[in-house]
Design a protein around this motif. Structure first.
Motif, PDB file in Angstrom:
ATOM      1  N   THR A 159       0.816  -1.214   0.000  1.00  0.00           N
ATOM      2  CA  THR A 159       0.000   0.000   0.000  1.00  0.00           C
ATOM      3  C   THR A 159       0.850   1.265   0.000  1.00  0.00           C
ATOM      4  O   THR A 159       0.811   2.063  -0.931  1.00  0.00           O
ATOM      5  N   ASN A 160       1.634   1.450   1.065  1.00  0.00           N
ATOM      6  CA  ASN A 160       2.375   2.702   1.215  1.00  0.00           C
ATOM      7  C   ASN A 160       3.510   2.841   0.211  1.00  0.00           C
ATOM      8  O   ASN A 160       3.856   3.949  -0.199  1.00  0.00           O
ATOM      9  N   MET A 161       4.127   1.723  -0.153  1.00  0.00           N
ATOM     10  CA  MET A 161       5.251   1.782  -1.068  1.00  0.00           C
ATOM     11  C   MET A 161       4.916   1.291  -2.462  1.00  0.00           C
ATOM     12  O   MET A 161       5.797   0.996  -3.262  1.00  0.00           O
ATOM     13  N   CYS A 162       3.605   1.194  -2.727  1.00  0.00           N
ATOM     14  CA  CYS A 162       3.078   1.054  -4.097  1.00  0.00           C
ATOM     15  C   CYS A 162       3.546  -0.195  -4.820  1.00  0.00           C
ATOM     16  O   CYS A 162       3.645  -0.198  -6.060  1.00  0.00           O
ATOM     17  N   ILE A 163       3.846  -1.268  -4.080  1.00  0.00           N
ATOM     18  CA  ILE A 163       4.215  -2.510  -4.752  1.00  0.00           C
ATOM     19  C   ILE A 163       3.019  -3.092  -5.504  1.00  0.00           C
ATOM     20  O   ILE A 163       3.162  -3.678  -6.583  1.00  0.00           O
ATOM     21  N   ALA A 164       1.810  -2.929  -4.944  1.00  0.00           N
ATOM     22  CA  ALA A 164       0.623  -3.540  -5.547  1.00  0.00           C
ATOM     23  C   ALA A 164       0.135  -2.778  -6.776  1.00  0.00           C
ATOM     24  O   ALA A 164      -0.670  -3.300  -7.534  1.00  0.00           O
ATOM     25  N   GLY A 165       0.582  -1.558  -6.974  1.00  0.00           N
ATOM     26  CA  GLY A 165       0.064  -0.764  -8.089  1.00  0.00           C
ATOM     27  C   GLY A 165       1.011  -0.621  -9.248  1.00  0.00           C
ATOM     28  O   GLY A 165       0.893   0.317 -10.042  1.00  0.00           O
ATOM     29  N   ARG A 166       1.954  -1.523  -9.401  1.00  0.00           N
ATOM     30  CA  ARG A 166       2.957  -1.403 -10.450  1.00  0.00           C
ATOM     31  C   ARG A 166       2.361  -1.771 -11.810  1.00  0.00           C
ATOM     32  O   ARG A 166       1.548  -2.670 -11.920  1.00  0.00           O
ATOM     33  N   LYS A 167       2.795  -1.062 -12.841  1.00  0.00           N
ATOM     34  CA  LYS A 167       2.303  -1.283 -14.203  1.00  0.00           C
ATOM     35  C   LYS A 167       3.313  -2.118 -14.991  1.00  0.00           C
ATOM     36  O   LYS A 167       3.888  -1.676 -15.977  1.00  0.00           O
ATOM     37  N   THR A 168       3.549  -3.339 -14.534  1.00  0.00           N
ATOM     38  CA  THR A 168       4.487  -4.221 -15.222  1.00  0.00           C
ATOM     39  C   THR A 168       4.025  -5.656 -15.070  1.00  0.00           C
ATOM     40  O   THR A 168       3.284  -5.986 -14.142  1.00  0.00           O
ATOM     41  N   ARG A 169       4.466  -6.493 -16.013  1.00  0.00           N
ATOM     42  CA  ARG A 169       4.156  -7.922 -15.938  1.00  0.00           C
ATOM     43  C   ARG A 169       5.411  -8.778 -16.013  1.00  0.00           C
ATOM     44  O   ARG A 169       5.337  -9.995 -15.930  1.00  0.00           O
ATOM     45  N   ASN A 170       6.564  -8.137 -16.140  1.00  0.00           N
ATOM     46  CA  ASN A 170       7.816  -8.881 -16.248  1.00  0.00           C
ATOM     47  C   ASN A 170       8.251  -9.377 -14.877  1.00  0.00           C
ATOM     48  O   ASN A 170       8.366  -8.605 -13.930  1.00  0.00           O
ATOM     49  N   HIS A 171       8.528 -10.680 -14.773  1.00  0.00           N
ATOM     50  CA  HIS A 171       8.860 -11.277 -13.480  1.00  0.00           C
ATOM     51  C   HIS A 171      10.190 -10.755 -12.949  1.00  0.00           C
ATOM     52  O   HIS A 171      10.310 -10.432 -11.766  1.00  0.00           O
ATOM     53  N   THR A 172      11.211 -10.662 -13.811  1.00  0.00           N
ATOM     54  CA  THR A 172      12.533 -10.230 -13.350  1.00  0.00           C
ATOM     55  C   THR A 172      12.500  -8.798 -12.843  1.00  0.00           C
ATOM     56  O   THR A 172      13.086  -8.476 -11.809  1.00  0.00           O
ATOM     57  N   THR A 173      11.811  -7.922 -13.573  1.00  0.00           N
ATOM     58  CA  THR A 173      11.692  -6.532 -13.137  1.00  0.00           C
ATOM     59  C   THR A 173      10.921  -6.432 -11.840  1.00  0.00           C
ATOM     60  O   THR A 173      11.262  -5.641 -10.957  1.00  0.00           O
ATOM     61  N   THR A 174       9.868  -7.229 -11.714  1.00  0.00           N
ATOM     62  CA  THR A 174       9.087  -7.242 -10.469  1.00  0.00           C
ATOM     63  C   THR A 174       9.952  -7.659  -9.290  1.00  0.00           C
ATOM     64  O   THR A 174       9.919  -7.047  -8.217  1.00  0.00           O
ATOM     65  N   LYS A 175      10.737  -8.710  -9.482  1.00  0.00           N
ATOM     66  CA  LYS A 175      11.600  -9.199  -8.408  1.00  0.00           C
ATOM     67  C   LYS A 175      12.646  -8.160  -8.021  1.00  0.00           C
ATOM     68  O   LYS A 175      12.878  -7.915  -6.827  1.00  0.00           O
ATOM     69  N   ALA A 176      13.281  -7.514  -9.009  1.00  0.00           N
ATOM     70  CA  ALA A 176      14.294  -6.499  -8.721  1.00  0.00           C
ATOM     71  C   ALA A 176      13.687  -5.309  -7.993  1.00  0.00           C
ATOM     72  O   ALA A 176      14.272  -4.792  -7.035  1.00  0.00           O
ATOM     73  N   ASP A 177      12.512  -4.878  -8.428  1.00  0.00           N
ATOM     74  CA  ASP A 177      11.864  -3.732  -7.799  1.00  0.00           C
ATOM     75  C   ASP A 177      11.487  -4.043  -6.362  1.00  0.00           C
ATOM     76  O   ASP A 177      11.641  -3.214  -5.456  1.00  0.00           O
ATOM     77  N   ASP A 178      11.011  -5.248  -6.106  1.00  0.00           N
ATOM     78  CA  ASP A 178      10.617  -5.625  -4.748  1.00  0.00           C
ATOM     79  C   ASP A 178      11.823  -5.813  -3.843  1.00  0.00           C
ATOM     80  O   ASP A 178      11.769  -5.487  -2.652  1.00  0.00           O
TER      81      ASP A 178
END
Length: 454
Positions: A426-445
């Motif tokens: 919620t506060n750090m906007c992990i749930a609202g990301r506009k991406t579907r790439n797994h590697t980018t998601t993992k790096a961002d998290d």
């Protein structure tokens, strides 16, 4: 003697934002004094980033990392908005060391290309912060909480219009058949994974069905993240072949996400392999981990002294409970003096070996079982059966009384992991990301969880 205050990510997050709004220069001065990225950047990361590419790097490595951390602190939901902030705020650019602002594609390629090194940085942060956690509150730092969740990805299947359109079609097709439930059928017809991203599995999180990238998270009792594993990651599955489901038809519908209970032991193995000096004493988990096999692993393999896991009502029989005699054999629920009959060891794929016991009044006559009890405690054809496990006593007596004040007080701390997940989403906007790439998601998290450790 002062009592230690439990760390709240939400409070720390709010303090950072208030400081930035009230005094920008003091905020960046505080960041410069306490956040030194250079001591956490592995030499392999630096060498890989600055390897010969035919030209000199225009943007420093510390700049990318600083920008990603500040993105989470300021709740900036997208990379494009982060770059806009960098263009408008000179203090932000100076802190990151950018003479000019990189474009969106360069930032995306950084996260995609250097994700393994970002994960190494996160592990270094975990080792660095452990002595700090022990100094803040040793008892809370010795606790380990575990939970799983999912990050909803930007795929078509997560759009409510997709499901509503399917329901509308089913209603029109079965309008003359009132016995068909179009809502139930629609959920059954939805694919098990998104068409554009195999890592987006259909799962039930936060009270609704969605397509998400599932992860497991470990925190201590202070709420500080100690480990994260993406359960559908190729590297995670390849290092744990026991989690791989053998496909029979080759259909992608059989490629299911790793379950909560089955992921616990592999995640803990990875955690203790990366941090062999860690020796947590208390494990806190929800009812999904209530099994004799997991209790045995927690006590014998990982050397926890206490494991607080509530009973799962699905594991309890609705029939009258059996008793146990002085030898540990189950006894008849109606007559404790009668020990149940031993029927051998039951071996099933995906389950721990169990010893099967049958009703003591059952007799095998003329090829059939007959119960000679006047008041049978079960309506089953073979009457009452029960099972005993190797580590059943650990499940019943996990070194702490279940209804005691100590149990209730200690188990309340488990909610800290759910608060941490909610804070990240919620506060750090992990749930609202506009991406579907797994590697980018993992790096961002991982950048997000590293920010939590700092």
């Amino acid at each position: 003697m002062t009592k230690s205050h439990q760390i709240s990510l939400k409070e720390s997050f709010s303090q950072f934002k208030d400081m930035f709004q009230d005094d920008v220069s003091s905020f960046f001065q505080l960041m410069d004094e306490h956040f030194d990225f250079q001591q956490f950047i592995p030499s392999t990361f630096r060498n890989a980033f600055y390897q010969s590419l035919g030209r000199t790097r225009l943007y420093p490595l510390e700049g990318f990392l600083s920008a990603l951390v500040l993105q989470k602190i300021f709740s900036i939901p997208s990379d494009s908005l982060l770059l806009l902030f960098l263009n408008l705020c000179k203090e932000l650019r100076d802190f990151c060391g950018f003479s000019k602002v990189p474009d969106a594609s360069l930032l995306s390629r950084f996260k995609h290309g250097f994700e393994p090194y970002i994960e190494q940085m996160f592990q270094l942060m975990v080792d660095y912060t452990e002595p700090i956690c022990q100094a803040v509150d040793a008892s809370l730092a010795q606790m380990l909480t575990f939970d799983t969740s999912g990050i909803e990805l930007y795929v078509t299947e997560n759009n409510p219009k997709t499901l509503n359109a399917l329901i509308k079609k089913l209603k029109a097709f079965y309008k003359d058949n009132p016995d068909v439930d179009p809502y139930k059928m629609a959920y059954g017809l939805m694919p098990s994974q998104a068409a554009s991203c195999p890592d987006a599995k259909q799962m039930y999180i936060n009270g609704h069905f969605c397509y998400a990238d599932k992860f497991a998270i470990l925190t201590n009792g202070l709420g500080i993240v100690r480990h994260i594993s993406f359960l559908d990651d190729d590297s995670f599955k390849s290092s744990h072949p026991e989690l791989t489901v053998e496909k029979k038809s080759g259909s992608p519908d059989e490629d299911k996400s790793v379950g909560d209970a089955s992921s616990l032991i592999p995640v803990l193995n990875d955690f203790f392999t990366l941090h062999p000096g860690f020796h947590p004493d208390v494990f806190l988990g929800d009812a999904s981990f209530d099994s004799a096999e997991l209790y045995g692993a927690l006590f014998h393999d990982f050397h926890f002294s206490k494991a607080l896991i509530p009973y799962n009502p699905r594991n309890e029989s609705r029939l009258k409970k059996v008793g146990y005699n002085e030898y540990g054999y189950p006894t008849c629920p109606n007559d404790p003096s009668l020990a149940m009959k031993y029927h051998g060891v039951t071996k099933e794929k995906g389950r721990a070996d169990r010893i099967k016991w049958g009703c003591p009044r059952m007799q095998y006559k003329k090829g059939q079982w007959h119960c000679e009890c006047e008041h049978p405690c079960s309506t089953a054809k073979k009457s009452r059966t029960t099972y005993t496990y190797e580590n059943m006593e650990l499940r019943m007596f996990p070194d702490i009384q279940r209804d005691s004040d100590e149990w209730n007080t200690t188990y309340r701390i488990r909610t800290i992991v759910e608060c941490a997940i909610n804070h990240f989403k919620t506060n750090m906007c992990i749930a609202g990301r506009k991406t579907r790439n797994h590697t980018t998601t993992k790096a961002d998290d991982l950048c997000q969880f590293r920010n939590n450790s700092e």
